[in-house]
Design a protein around this motif. Sequence first.
Motif, short mmCIF file in Angstrom:
data_model
loop_
_atom_site.label_atom_id
_atom_site.label_comp_id
_atom_site.label_asym_id
_atom_site.label_seq_id
_atom_site.Cartn_x
_atom_site.Cartn_y
_atom_site.Cartn_z
N SER A 1 -5.25 6.06 0.17
CA SER A 1 -4.18 5.25 0.52
C SER A 1 -3.70 5.19 2.10
O SER A 1 -3.36 4.41 2.82
N ALA B 1 0.80 4.24 -2.52
CA ALA B 1 0.47 5.55 -2.09
C ALA B 1 1.62 6.55 -2.65
O ALA B 1 1.33 7.79 -3.01
N TYR C 1 0.83 7.43 -6.21
CA TYR C 1 -0.21 8.35 -6.31
C TYR C 1 0.29 9.75 -5.92
O TYR C 1 -0.09 10.84 -6.45
N GLU D 1 -5.83 3.50 4.42
CA GLU D 1 -5.49 1.93 4.49
C GLU D 1 -4.31 1.89 5.32
O GLU D 1 -4.26 1.06 5.78
N LYS E 1 -7.03 9.79 -4.25
CA LYS E 1 -6.43 8.28 -4.14
C LYS E 1 -5.13 8.10 -3.21
O LYS E 1 -5.12 7.40 -2.22
N LEU F 1 0.83 -1.19 0.00
CA LEU F 1 0.08 -0.06 -0.21
C LEU F 1 0.76 1.38 0.01
O LEU F 1 0.52 2.22 -0.63
#
Length: 446
Positions: A262, A123, A126, A265, A258, A119
């Motif tokens: 992230s 990230a 992004y 998350e 996004k 993740l």
Amino acid sequence: MRSNGFIGIFFFCLGIMFAQEKKWTLEECVLYAVDNNLTIEQYELDLENSRIDKSDAVGDMLPNFNINARLTGNSGLVLDQSRNQQVTGTITTASGGFGSSVNLFDGLRNIHRLNRAKLNALANQYRLDNLKDDIMLAVANNYLQVVSNKESLKVFRSQYAVTRQDLERTKELIAAGVVPSGDLLEIEATLANQEQQIVNGENQVLISRINLAQLLQITDYENFDIAEEEFNIPPSNILENSPKSIFDKAQTFRNDIKFSLSNVELALKDLQIAKGAVYPTLGAFFNYGTQYSSEFRDPATGERLPFSDQLYLTDGISYGLQLNIPVFNGFSTRNGIQRAKISVERSRLQLKQDKLDLETNINQAYVDVTSFAKAYEAAEKTLEARRLAYEYSKDRFDVGLMNSFDFSQAQSRVDNAEAELIRTKYDYIFRLKVLEFYFGLPITLD
């Protein structure tokens, strides 16, 4: 050899001349900025580092394997391990072996760390893409500023040429006795003012070119220039979409949203990792070892045993399982879980804030497009009216029915109207492209 050297110098000089004459298009500026921006390069390093973190997480789930060896010399009163007694002398000993261990269960923290590393890499991607979006918008804005300043400078020079003609015409009218000689002073004052406008316009062009070059990380400001492009207002139906529909679509692809998602998350993964610390951990191990001593002797014969025999007789293995059950650790586990929960809430609040900021920016961009479209239409009408008024004033001035002051004022109003039209035109183009960009359309000025 001389001819080859001459040819090399010729092509080198030709390359320098070509570099100096290069005119940058908008597309070239955008691509160059994305490829050479220092912040982008730093973010790319962060992305590469996050991929290494992923490799670390995978490695933590695999067994480790280590080899060890040791050679020792002892002199004086030393322990003779073969006879298990103290002796005086010099003994050389050696030992070696290998071992392996593996974590069988740790509250699933290793699995969560691996998923977190994945993740985190996403990230960082992004975040990098969002930075590229911002840079592309900044380059487009600065590029259009240079174009706008250049067009304004052309208008100033054109107006100066017209005023020069008016000056000559005024001299003829004075000679013919149509207008008084004092009117010549007003025309000369207007001409001087326009010369100052040209100087200021040249400075604005230079400053805007430097700003664009700095954004592109180009230091050769003197030779940097953009292509002679003329941009018209592109056709667009973006206003057929409501701000709400643009916002709904933007949430599905905007990299800043996004990235914020992230982060939520990632915070949830950190919470799972923190909770895993309350579970027992189970590991397995296996070790093999052997040793050698220069004084090691056969208990039956008393003879020193050779190196290879000693390694065989003194080797051994150990293996087993190790269980650790956390009972009390000074509240560190509980506090870690509480901090992770706070981080989750903070990331969720940041996501809400980012969505609110995006919605605000889209609504502002929508209003800007609407208002600048009206401003551009008004500027067109104003310029047309000012030009008609100027032509009427010119006809009156030529026959001596208007003094030079009023005529200069009419011309000044035309100058201001043309400058305002250029400004509103490029402001409208840029804000139109910003709104389209929020809707997922690429930045092009075709």
